[in-house]
Design an enzyme around this catalytic site. Structure first.
Site, PDB file in Angstrom:
ATOM      1  CB  CYS A 143      -0.956  -0.051   1.183  1.00 56.49           C
ATOM      2  SG  CYS A 143      -2.209   1.243   1.138  1.00 56.49           S
ATOM      3  CG  ASP A 300      -7.015  -3.057  -3.921  1.00 60.39           C
ATOM      4  OD1 ASP A 300      -7.789  -2.396  -3.201  1.00 60.39           O
ATOM      5  OD2 ASP A 300      -5.784  -3.092  -3.751  1.00 60.39           O
ATOM      6  CG  HIS A 329      -5.959  -2.545  -0.244  1.00 60.94           C
ATOM      7  ND1 HIS A 329      -5.181  -2.098  -1.275  1.00 60.94           N
ATOM      8  CD2 HIS A 329      -5.463  -1.961   0.878  1.00 60.94           C
ATOM      9  CE1 HIS A 329      -4.258  -1.281  -0.798  1.00 60.94           C
ATOM     10  NE2 HIS A 329      -4.401  -1.181   0.508  1.00 60.94           N
TER      11      HIS A 329
END
Lengths: 355, 163
Positions: A143, A300, A329
């Protein structure tokens, strides 16, 4: 009239279910339990080394450093015993390190992405190399952690980074219609300075709301229905409890880094255009030479796949791979399928490049 | 009811009859909401609400900040800004120490090219005693150890709900 035994049992069972439901919602599950040692600290950042479980002669010589996002706890990488990426990798023989950014305080409100990527990260890397005795290392960024590792890899190509793994990396912001966050943070509607003037840092509650509001029904209703439906399954309950413990442990994001993320990346896509300037120097993605694995979660909604695909064409690495996997995600690394899909793929890819 | 019946009977759940209907409703609702939050109108509305709240609360925040600073001064206590400045100075000192540590490591490596980078680091090094999960047998190889650990993980399955 005698009471109906079946009805009584049913009410006892209902009471037990309600007790479990309340316990799971009101308590914290024990997470991040893999044995580790604090080896370095600077401000709120802490570098941990996981206690090896494989004899030294059998371990991979190249250490692996894990970098998670700056607005969530990294405990998601070590969720619970038996379902922990960290435990898996340590068991496979990696000398594993985790850089925990910690929760920024008011005094950290001016910290920028370059402070993380070029001040803290290189120092942690130096420590990893000193402890492991290896001149080379691998790095896994997830991320926002993937943004930081990408900036680092481009700015410090001679630091010994052999392998770079990017998980659900929000790097390309060109497809504005495909990224909900880009729409929400458009300068027409969203004034980042008003928020930061008021709070200093971006409050964790607002970040949490933003992430949950992308799928409001799933996050605010279906999630709890799923728990209720699975109350008879202790494994599912404990899994839900651990995930809920992580999700509700929210931390703010340093104001300077948040402003850069919104203005430089979400609005102007400077990193992917090779236009991002940090400390007076342009971040040129072509300088990345490490072997690259990009893991994309097909479902995601936080970092849509379109944000992670273009990086492969921008880097100077010759050895690069894109691995697309069904899931969300967080689910691709912490979901029930992760130990059979994502983790083995990452391990196999890294294994061939860690000798 | 005998024991066998008791074990096989489903526990009482008042939501059971409504579950299918509930799931269908939630699915439809989820699709509608995802479309709604992806719209320009939603972005505009949330932006306006946030701006409105922050603008409206700004005078109160400023007043509170001023009175808090005055109160802390009266009590001879440092303000938030002063504590933050102190914390920043601490971080700077930490960085200088870390720089010195790095220089010492470089010096040590220069003097002993094949030795460890630092004494403290050496104690934490890769050759530090491991805590083996499985006792390696006489013929056990490194890869066998690693694949054993892999298999162990793949067998344990179920995980948490998706976020």
């Amino acid at each position: 009239m005698e009471p109906d035994v079946a009805s009584l049992n049913a009410f006892v069972d209902l009471e037990q279910r309600l007790q479990t439901f309340t316990r799971v919602l009101t308590t914290k599950a024990p997470i991040a339990q893999t044995s580790k040692e604090l080896v370095w600290a600077l401000n709120k950042a802490k570098l941990y080394r996981y206690t090896p479980v494989v004899p030294a002669k059998d371990r991979y010589p190249i250490p692996l450093l894990l970098i998670f996002a700056i607005m969530n706890r990294p405990s998601i990488l070590d969720l619970r015993p038996g379902h922990s990426f960290v435990e898996f990798m340590v068991g496979c023989g990696y000398d594993l390190y985790l850089l925990d950014w910690g929760a920024p305080g008011f005094e950290d409100r001016h910290m920028n992405l370059d402070d993380y990527a070029l001040e803290y990260l290189p120092r942690a890397v130096r420590k990893v190399k000193a402890i492991s005795g290896s001149r080379e290392f691998s790095m896994l960024g997830w991320c926002i952690g993937a943004i930081l590792t990408t900036i680092y890899a481009a700015m410090r190509p001679d630091d010994g980074l052999r392998n770079l793994l990017l998980l659900t990396a929000p790097l390309d912001f060109s497809n504005r219609n495909g990224i909900t966050f880009a729409r929400w943070t458009d300068e027409k509607y969203f004034n980042v300075d008003t928020i930061l003037d008021a709070f200093g840092n971006m409050p964790g509650e607002m970040i949490d709301y933003g992430a949950k509001a992308l799928k409001p029904v799933e996050n605010y209703i279906s999630n709890y229905c799923k728990l209720w439906d699975n109350l008879d399954d202790p494994e599912a309950v404990e899994a839900w409890h651990a995930m809920n413990t992580w999700v509700t442990d929210i931390i703010p994001m340093a104001g300077g880094a948040y402003r850069e993320l919104i203005v430089e990346l979400y609005r102007h896509n400077r990193l992917m255009k090779n236009e991002l300037v940090v400390r007076g120097e342009r971040v040129d993605l072509r300088r990345i030479r490490a072997s690259l694995l990009t893991v994309i979660a097909a479902g995601d909604h936080i970092t849509p796949p379109c944000q992670s695909e273009a990086i492969l064409g921008k880097v100077g690495s010759r050895d690069k791979e894109l691995y697309r996997i069904p899931g969300g995600h967080i689910g691709i690394m912490a979901g029930s399928a992760a130990p059979r899909t994502t983790w083995p793929h990452i391990e196999q890819w890294l294994s061939a490049r860690s000798r | 009811m005998n024991d066998a019946e008791e074990k096989t009977s489903k526990p009482f759940d008042p939501l059971e009859p409504l579950r299918a209907m509930r799931d269908a409703y939630l699915d439809a609702m989820a699709k509608t909401m995802v479309e709604a939050v992806n719209s320009e109108a939603y972005a505009q509305a949330t932006g306006a609400m946030l701006e409105g709240y922050l603008t409206a609360s700004a005078p109160m925040r400023e007043t509170l900040d001023k009175s808090m600073i005055q109160a802390l001064q009266q009590l001879s206590l440092p303000s938030r800004q002063e504590v933050a400045a102190l914390a920043e100075r601490f971080t700077n000192v930490e960085m200088r120490l870390d720089d010195m540590d790095a220089k010492l490591d470089a010096l040590r490596e220069f003097m002993h090219p094949n030795g460890s980078a630092s004494k403290s680091d050496a104690s934490q090094r890769a050759d530090a005693p491991a805590t083996p999960v499985t006792k390696p047998g006489p013929g056990t190889t490194a890869s066998a150890n690693r694949s054993k650990a892999r298999r162990r993980f793949v067998r344990r399955g179920a995980g948490p709900p998706k976020r």
